[in-house]
Design an enzyme around this catalytic site. Structure first.
Site, mmCIF file in Angstrom:
data_model
loop_
_atom_site.group_PDB
_atom_site.id
_atom_site.type_symbol
_atom_site.label_atom_id
_atom_site.label_comp_id
_atom_site.label_asym_id
_atom_site.label_seq_id
_atom_site.Cartn_x
_atom_site.Cartn_y
_atom_site.Cartn_z
ATOM 1 N N GLY A 49 42.335 44.905 45.789
ATOM 2 C CA GLY A 49 42.878 45.132 44.597
ATOM 3 C C GLY A 49 44.372 44.762 44.452
ATOM 4 N N SER A 50 44.807 43.924 45.452
ATOM 5 C CA SER A 50 46.442 43.574 45.539
ATOM 6 C C SER A 50 46.803 42.728 44.315
ATOM 7 C CB SER A 50 46.913 42.951 46.834
ATOM 8 O OG SER A 50 46.295 41.843 46.825
ATOM 9 N N ASN A 51 45.945 42.140 43.760
ATOM 10 C CA ASN A 51 45.982 41.471 42.531
ATOM 11 C C ASN A 51 46.207 42.289 41.289
ATOM 12 O OD1 ASN A 51 46.409 38.213 42.543
ATOM 13 N ND2 ASN A 51 44.788 38.626 43.922
ATOM 14 N N ARG A 58 19.982 40.755 39.122
ATOM 15 C CA ARG A 58 21.504 40.517 38.742
ATOM 16 C C ARG A 58 21.600 40.819 36.943
ATOM 17 N NH1 ARG A 58 25.301 37.229 40.925
ATOM 18 N NH2 ARG A 58 23.767 36.368 42.229
ATOM 19 N N MET A 104 33.782 39.775 43.728
ATOM 20 C CA MET A 104 32.867 39.105 44.743
ATOM 21 C C MET A 104 31.470 38.814 44.375
ATOM 22 S SD MET A 104 35.239 37.964 46.576
ATOM 23 C CE MET A 104 34.638 37.235 47.914
ATOM 24 N N LEU A 111 28.850 35.522 38.361
ATOM 25 C CA LEU A 111 28.801 35.878 36.896
ATOM 26 C C LEU A 111 27.423 34.926 36.358
ATOM 27 C CD1 LEU A 111 32.011 37.037 35.873
ATOM 28 C CD2 LEU A 111 30.128 38.514 36.312
ATOM 29 N N ASN A 158 39.786 34.379 35.995
ATOM 30 C CA ASN A 158 39.636 34.733 37.444
ATOM 31 C C ASN A 158 40.777 33.947 38.195
ATOM 32 O OD1 ASN A 158 38.180 35.245 40.087
ATOM 33 N ND2 ASN A 158 37.690 33.272 40.122
ATOM 34 N N HIS A 195 41.611 32.325 41.641
ATOM 35 C CA HIS A 195 40.979 31.639 42.957
ATOM 36 C C HIS A 195 41.928 31.097 43.976
ATOM 37 C CE1 HIS A 195 37.709 29.592 45.064
ATOM 38 N NE2 HIS A 195 38.635 28.517 45.190
ATOM 39 N N SER A 255 45.012 29.517 42.127
ATOM 40 C CA SER A 255 44.772 28.860 40.431
ATOM 41 C C SER A 255 44.240 30.141 39.667
ATOM 42 C CB SER A 255 43.801 27.797 40.400
ATOM 43 O OG SER A 255 43.959 26.665 41.616
ATOM 44 N N THR A 294 34.112 29.738 32.879
ATOM 45 C CA THR A 294 33.022 29.049 32.123
ATOM 46 C C THR A 294 31.768 29.304 33.086
ATOM 47 O OG1 THR A 294 33.673 26.945 33.068
ATOM 48 C CG2 THR A 294 34.552 27.705 30.974
ATOM 49 N N GLU A 327 30.374 26.916 34.899
ATOM 50 C CA GLU A 327 30.480 26.150 36.204
ATOM 51 C C GLU A 327 31.397 26.909 37.202
ATOM 52 O OE1 GLU A 327 32.194 22.316 38.368
ATOM 53 O OE2 GLU A 327 32.378 22.361 36.228
ATOM 54 N N ASP A 358 34.033 28.317 39.495
ATOM 55 C CA ASP A 358 35.238 27.836 39.825
ATOM 56 C C ASP A 358 35.573 26.760 39.157
ATOM 57 O OD1 ASP A 358 35.509 30.226 41.495
ATOM 58 O OD2 ASP A 358 34.766 28.993 43.260
HETATM 59 C C1 GRF Z 1 42.242 36.933 46.384
HETATM 60 O O1 GRF Z 1 42.453 35.953 47.469
HETATM 61 C C2 GRF Z 1 41.674 36.026 45.057
HETATM 62 O O2 GRF Z 1 42.356 34.765 44.919
HETATM 63 C C3 GRF Z 1 40.283 36.163 45.487
HETATM 64 O O3 GRF Z 1 39.709 37.203 46.154
HETATM 65 C C4 GRF Z 1 40.922 37.925 46.747
HETATM 66 C C5 GRF Z 1 41.312 39.281 46.157
HETATM 67 O O4 GRF Z 1 42.289 39.975 46.724
HETATM 68 N N1 GRF Z 1 39.457 35.812 44.242
HETATM 69 P P1 GRF Z 1 42.805 41.274 46.116
HETATM 70 O O5 GRF Z 1 41.631 42.144 46.135
HETATM 71 O O6 GRF Z 1 43.430 41.342 44.606
HETATM 72 O O7 GRF Z 1 43.713 41.974 47.114
#
Ligand code: GRF
Length: 209
Positions: free
Chosen positions: A21-23, A74, A99, A102, A116, A118, A145, A150, A152, A154
């Site tokens: 969850g760093s993002n 799913r 992870m 969808l 998302n 990526h 990115s 959508t 497809e 990524d």
């Molecule tokens: C990141 O590398 C992001 O690009 C990918 O999953 C990772 C998530 O990292 N989709 P975090 O959980 O946000 O630290």
């Protein structure tokens, strides 16, 4: 109130995670600093040990754990996910290290609402294990990115990218850390662009103004 908040539309966000969850943290920090006019109403994880759940709780954000292992397939998992999301009426669904792939059903239900991040310079290196694959391919440049989700995998249009160099002696971990530092800048920025109207999504396309 900061200038940014006056010029932008308030966005209600739902964030989906599976791990660190760093993002997610970078988005929380952007909101807390006043640079992003948004609220994260709920963080949902398919993994009950995701550290991101603790980050959310620390910030007083509702958390939900919906393990895919508890559902027959799913579709049933996504239906439960969708019921929780709908309770919070988000304007954007932010995938931040979520992870799970969808389904078309889910992506269609929330068309033009899912973002998302990526870890590659899409359209290069879709899929997993990107950092090692970049090294194996002998690339000199890598990055991250933010894209619209959508049908497809990524493959949706890119909102914003950030590049990093691949340096001699890099391994997958050093490269991941360099990319991650950029992710933490561009994800809040991309969401801000939706809030300020710099970009909007329509019919699986991005319109920049
Ligand atoms: C990141 O590398 C992001 O690009 C990918 O999953 C990772 C998530 O990292 N989709 P975090 O959980 O946000 O630290």
């Amino acid at each position: 109130m900061k200038e940014q908040a006056l010029e932008s539309k308030f966005l209600n966000l739902a964030v989906l995670i599976s791990g660190s969850g760093s993002n997610l943290q970078s988005i929380i920090d952007a909101i807390d600093s006043g640079s992003l006019n948004a609220k994260i109403s709920v963080v949902i994880s398919n993994n009950d040990s995701a550290y991101g759940l603790q980050r959310a709780s620390r910030s007083g954000i509702d958390t939900v754990v919906l393990s895919h292992l508890d559902y027959a397939d799913r579709r049933q998992h996504e239906q439960a996910l969708s019921e929780y999301i709908d309770r919070y009426h988000p304007e954007l669904i932010i995938l931040a290290g979520y992870m799970r792939i969808l389904s078309l059903w889910f992506v269609s239900k929330y068309a033009d609402m899912i973002l998302n991040i990526h870890p590659s310079l899409l359209p290069k290196f879709k899929g997993t294990n990107t950092h090692q694959r970049v090294l194996d391919a002998g690339e000199t440049e890598h990055g991250a990115s933010v894209h619209l989700v959508t049908e497809e995998l990524d493959g949706g249009p890119v909102v914003i990218q950030a590049k990093v160099p691949v340096k001699p002696g890099d391994n997958a971990e050093t490269l991941r850390d360099r990319v991650l530092a950029k992710e933490h800048i561009i994800y809040p920025e991309a969401i801000k662009w939706f809030s300020t109207g710099k970009v909007r999504a329509e019919q699986s396309k991005l319109i920049f103004s």
